[in-house]
Scaffold this active site. Structure first.
Site, PDB file in Angstrom:
ATOM      1  N   GLU A   1     -18.099 -32.914 -49.102  1.00 23.90           N
ATOM      2  CA  GLU A   1     -18.672 -33.450 -48.037  1.00 23.90           C
ATOM      3  C   GLU A   1     -19.646 -34.470 -48.348  1.00 23.90           C
ATOM      4  O   GLU A   1     -19.603 -35.805 -47.462  1.00 23.90           O
ATOM      5  CB  GLU A   1     -19.281 -32.329 -46.903  1.00 23.90           C
ATOM      6  CG  GLU A   1     -18.599 -31.318 -46.636  1.00 23.90           C
ATOM      7  CD  GLU A   1     -17.531 -31.578 -45.726  1.00 23.90           C
ATOM      8  OE1 GLU A   1     -17.579 -32.718 -45.231  1.00 23.90           O
ATOM      9  OE2 GLU A   1     -16.783 -30.739 -45.365  1.00 23.90           O
TER      10      GLU A   1
ATOM     11  N   ASN B   1     -18.932 -38.512 -47.456  1.00 18.51           N
ATOM     12  CA  ASN B   1     -20.051 -39.168 -46.446  1.00 18.51           C
ATOM     13  C   ASN B   1     -20.281 -40.573 -47.222  1.00 18.51           C
ATOM     14  O   ASN B   1     -20.256 -41.664 -46.533  1.00 18.51           O
ATOM     15  CB  ASN B   1     -21.205 -38.512 -46.480  1.00 18.51           C
ATOM     16  CG  ASN B   1     -21.579 -37.997 -45.056  1.00 18.51           C
ATOM     17  OD1 ASN B   1     -20.734 -37.708 -44.406  1.00 18.51           O
ATOM     18  ND2 ASN B   1     -22.800 -37.562 -44.793  1.00 18.51           N
TER      19      ASN B   1
ATOM     20  N   ARG C   1     -12.382 -37.653 -37.794  1.00 20.91           N
ATOM     21  CA  ARG C   1     -13.417 -36.888 -38.689  1.00 20.91           C
ATOM     22  C   ARG C   1     -13.920 -36.264 -37.600  1.00 20.91           C
ATOM     23  O   ARG C   1     -14.011 -36.357 -36.486  1.00 20.91           O
ATOM     24  CB  ARG C   1     -14.698 -37.921 -39.096  1.00 20.91           C
ATOM     25  CG  ARG C   1     -14.500 -39.021 -40.183  1.00 20.91           C
ATOM     26  CD  ARG C   1     -13.954 -38.537 -41.467  1.00 20.91           C
ATOM     27  NE  ARG C   1     -14.824 -37.723 -42.122  1.00 20.91           N
ATOM     28  CZ  ARG C   1     -14.686 -36.780 -43.088  1.00 20.91           C
ATOM     29  NH1 ARG C   1     -13.449 -36.564 -43.457  1.00 20.91           N
ATOM     30  NH2 ARG C   1     -15.539 -36.135 -43.550  1.00 20.91           N
TER      31      ARG C   1
END
Lengths: 142, 100
Positions: free
Chosen positions: A48, A52, A106
């Site tokens: 994650e 990002n 997303r």
């Protein structure tokens, strides 16, 4: 507390490096012999954080992502840093289901996943300078 | 990443093997959507027994397919997710809106 081991790596903000980063972080954590569940949580949280950095840090260009893992006797600290766009509003970005990239389908769950799967999460960001995510996870032996 | 398809009446069964992250999700999405358009089906089952890693990109993928299937009056089901993926689905509350 004094670290017992440390590693640092950097890679280009290519999405193919998401799997590289999570495998490296989990392999490094594995030397403390944590449970498979703990390693799985680390893999997910690192994925994650790196995603990002790639999507939001460098939306229009390639840049460098730095990952540092510091192993302490009973926990690991993982730092993921980019030097890209930065986050305008960290609290808003951390809200579940909030995404600035709905075009990529997303889910907006990235920070929620990091917060839930790790024991602590700190986010520092400055617009135009980049974002640093610092996470820790207790490594309870099997 | 390996995606295979089969049809069971008016249900498209999608079997995914590999890891779902931001890098792979776009390709998975394109292949599923193309096949869903081609087949005379309205429901979809995603068999996740072969998925050994998924992050929140997978949540986006599932939610997107749920919207697509719902738009034609169908239902989406998720089959055999591994425990770590189940944990993620529970966190995202997908399990309350998608049949498991």
């Amino acid at each position: 507390m004094k670290p017992i081991n440390r590693m640092k790596t950097e890679f280009l903000s290519k999405s193919v490096n998401e799997s590289f980063a999570r495998v490296v972080a989990a392999s490094f954590a594995a030397q403390a012999d944590p449970s498979i569940d703990i390693l799985a949580d680390i893999r997910t949280a690192v994925s994650e954080a790196v995603t990002n950095a790639i999507i939001h840090g460098y939306p229009d260009k390639e840049g460098i992502v730095v990952m540092e893992c510091i192993l302490y006797p009973d926990y690991i600290e993982i730092i993921i840093e980019d030097f890209g766009k930065g986050i305008e509003d960290i609290e808003k970005a951390k809200l579940p289901l909030y995404t600035s990239r709905p075009d990529l389908e997303r889910s907006g769950m990235g920070f929620t996943v990091m917060e839930t799967f790790m024991d602590s999460l700190e986010v520092e960001s400055e617009q135009g300078k980049g974002t640093k995510i610092r996470m820790t996870k207790k490594l309870v032996n099997r | 990443m390996d995606i295979s398809f089969s049809r069971d009446g008016n249900t498209l069964v999608v079997s995914i093997k590999g890891e779902i992250d931001h890098h792979t999700a776009a390709m998975v999405r394109e292949r599923i959507d193309a096949r869903f358009l081609m087949e005379p089906v309205k429901n979809m089952v995603i068999d996740m027994s072969g998925v050994n890693f998924m992050d929140s990109a997978g949540i986006g993928l599932i939610m997107g397919r749920m919207n697509r299937v719902s738009s034609v009056g169908g239902k989406l089901s998720i089959k055999s997710p591994k425990p770590q993926i189940k944990k993620l689905l529970k966190l995202s509350k997908i399990e309350s809106i998608v049949e498991m």
